[in-house]
Design a protein around this motif. Structure first.
Motif, mmCIF file in Angstrom:
data_model
loop_
_atom_site.group_PDB
_atom_site.id
_atom_site.type_symbol
_atom_site.label_atom_id
_atom_site.label_comp_id
_atom_site.label_asym_id
_atom_site.label_seq_id
_atom_site.Cartn_x
_atom_site.Cartn_y
_atom_site.Cartn_z
ATOM 1 N N UNK A 29 -44.743 26.765 -9.578
ATOM 2 C CA UNK A 29 -45.339 27.926 -8.902
ATOM 3 C C UNK A 29 -44.282 28.677 -8.098
ATOM 4 N N UNK A 30 -43.474 27.926 -7.369
ATOM 5 C CA UNK A 30 -42.437 28.545 -6.546
ATOM 6 C C UNK A 30 -41.353 29.185 -7.410
ATOM 7 N N UNK A 31 -41.012 28.543 -8.524
ATOM 8 C CA UNK A 31 -40.032 29.134 -9.443
ATOM 9 C C UNK A 31 -40.571 30.446 -9.997
ATOM 10 N N UNK A 32 -41.836 30.413 -10.451
ATOM 11 C CA UNK A 32 -42.439 31.642 -10.981
ATOM 12 C C UNK A 32 -42.455 32.738 -9.917
ATOM 13 N N UNK A 33 -42.768 32.373 -8.688
ATOM 14 C CA UNK A 33 -42.795 33.359 -7.602
ATOM 15 C C UNK A 33 -41.412 33.972 -7.395
ATOM 16 N N UNK A 34 -40.392 33.133 -7.361
ATOM 17 C CA UNK A 34 -39.031 33.640 -7.176
ATOM 18 C C UNK A 34 -38.593 34.555 -8.305
ATOM 19 N N UNK A 35 -38.880 34.144 -9.524
ATOM 20 C CA UNK A 35 -38.510 34.965 -10.681
ATOM 21 C C UNK A 35 -39.316 36.266 -10.677
ATOM 22 N N UNK A 36 -40.581 36.186 -10.303
ATOM 23 C CA UNK A 36 -41.427 37.379 -10.218
ATOM 24 C C UNK A 36 -40.855 38.364 -9.197
ATOM 25 N N UNK A 37 -40.432 37.845 -8.055
ATOM 26 C CA UNK A 37 -39.836 38.694 -7.017
ATOM 27 C C UNK A 37 -38.554 39.343 -7.544
ATOM 28 N N UNK A 58 -50.935 28.650 -17.309
ATOM 29 C CA UNK A 58 -50.838 27.374 -16.596
ATOM 30 C C UNK A 58 -52.039 27.153 -15.666
ATOM 31 N N UNK A 59 -52.932 28.144 -15.605
ATOM 32 C CA UNK A 59 -54.105 28.084 -14.716
ATOM 33 C C UNK A 59 -53.685 27.849 -13.268
ATOM 34 N N UNK A 60 -52.665 28.605 -12.822
ATOM 35 C CA UNK A 60 -52.110 28.419 -11.479
ATOM 36 C C UNK A 60 -52.091 29.734 -10.694
ATOM 37 N N UNK A 61 -53.104 30.570 -10.883
ATOM 38 C CA UNK A 61 -53.119 31.888 -10.254
ATOM 39 C C UNK A 61 -53.107 31.807 -8.728
ATOM 40 N N UNK A 62 -53.994 31.017 -8.169
ATOM 41 C CA UNK A 62 -54.063 30.887 -6.711
ATOM 42 C C UNK A 62 -52.777 30.288 -6.167
ATOM 43 N N UNK A 63 -52.281 29.275 -6.845
ATOM 44 C CA UNK A 63 -51.040 28.630 -6.412
ATOM 45 C C UNK A 63 -49.855 29.591 -6.503
ATOM 46 N N UNK A 64 -49.895 30.479 -7.488
ATOM 47 C CA UNK A 64 -48.834 31.476 -7.653
ATOM 48 C C UNK A 64 -48.818 32.442 -6.465
ATOM 49 N N UNK A 65 -49.987 32.923 -6.079
ATOM 50 C CA UNK A 65 -50.062 33.832 -4.928
ATOM 51 C C UNK A 65 -49.580 33.109 -3.671
ATOM 52 N N UNK A 66 -50.007 31.876 -3.503
ATOM 53 C CA UNK A 66 -49.552 31.079 -2.361
ATOM 54 C C UNK A 66 -48.039 30.914 -2.401
ATOM 55 N N UNK A 70 -45.405 31.901 0.393
ATOM 56 C CA UNK A 70 -44.513 30.871 0.932
ATOM 57 C C UNK A 70 -43.051 31.274 0.783
ATOM 58 N N UNK A 71 -42.729 31.890 -0.344
ATOM 59 C CA UNK A 71 -41.353 32.334 -0.574
ATOM 60 C C UNK A 71 -40.951 33.375 0.464
ATOM 61 N N UNK A 72 -41.814 34.346 0.691
ATOM 62 C CA UNK A 72 -41.500 35.350 1.705
ATOM 63 C C UNK A 72 -41.450 34.737 3.103
ATOM 64 N N UNK A 73 -42.345 33.793 3.381
ATOM 65 C CA UNK A 73 -42.327 33.128 4.688
ATOM 66 C C UNK A 73 -40.999 32.412 4.925
ATOM 67 N N UNK A 74 -40.395 31.940 3.860
ATOM 68 C CA UNK A 74 -39.122 31.236 3.974
ATOM 69 C C UNK A 74 -37.950 32.210 4.055
ATOM 70 N N UNK A 75 -38.029 33.295 3.317
ATOM 71 C CA UNK A 75 -36.911 34.243 3.252
ATOM 72 C C UNK A 75 -36.826 35.145 4.480
ATOM 73 N N UNK A 76 -37.963 35.592 4.981
ATOM 74 C CA UNK A 76 -37.953 36.564 6.085
ATOM 75 C C UNK A 76 -37.105 36.089 7.265
ATOM 76 N N UNK A 77 -37.287 34.865 7.772
ATOM 77 C CA UNK A 77 -36.466 34.455 8.917
ATOM 78 C C UNK A 77 -34.975 34.335 8.594
#
Length: 178
Positions: A29-37, A58-66, A70-77
């Motif tokens: 999920x986190x990999x997909x989020x990073x690549x999506x960004x 992968x039936x991971x829509x909610x987890x993908x949004x999360x 989470x990725x932005x929460x980590x990157x912003x600071x």
């Protein structure tokens, strides 16, 4: 007409804990989020669609949004000072409540409201906002569009390198899980 100026706390929509916990369950999920960004930063709609398709399969829509949040929460600071985070929060608040001085697309407004609900921890409101339209994809992309406005440094070589480091770590973790 007088307008009230609301000054939300600097951590209004970013989590205090900026460490990201990688597990075998959320690595994809986190990999997909990073690549999506990254695809979003490159204006690569085909790449974004490929990630959305992979997520749905992968039936991971909610987890993908999360994972995106989470990725932005980590990157912003990593990229923004606390004072800058306060400015970001104020801009998202203005975009979400319609007081932003420049007209924005509906999906950005919806995404900003989603981010405000996320900052409040209001999962029910987040779900309602996400399903205001039949297709949730524009709202998901809208979240990244809002971050493009409030976090332009993400689109610098340094910002993209932060995403790349995370993706590389996650790819390794996913490979170990197989």
């Amino acid at each position: 007409m007088k307008r009230k100026v609301i000054f939300p706390p600097a951590d209004y929509w970013t989590r205090k804990d900026t460490t990201m916990n990688f597990t075998r369950d959320n690595a994809g999920d986190l990999r997909r989020a990073g690549v999506f960004i990254k695809h979003h930063a490159a204006h690569d709609r085909d790449g974004m669609n490929a990630i959305l398709t992979e997520t749905v399969e992968a039936h991971r829509e909610t987890e993908f949004i999360t994972a995106i949040l989470d990725t932005f929460d980590t990157i912003v600071p990593q990229l923004v000072t606390p004072a800058g985070q306060r400015g970001m929060a104020e801009l998202v608040l203005a975009m979400g409540n319609g007081t932003h001085h420049i007209p924005i697309p509906d999906n950005w407004h919806r995404a900003a409201r989603f981010l405000l609900a996320y900052g409040d921890g209001d999962n029910k409101l987040m779900t309602r906002i996400m399903h205001e339209t039949d297709d949730v994809s524009p709202t998901i992309v809208g979240i990244l569009d809002v971050y493009t406005v409030v976090l332009p440094m993400l689109h610098t070589p340094f910002g993209i390198s932060a995403i790349d480091r995370g993706i590389n770590t996650l790819v390794s973790l996913e490979a170990e899980a197989d």
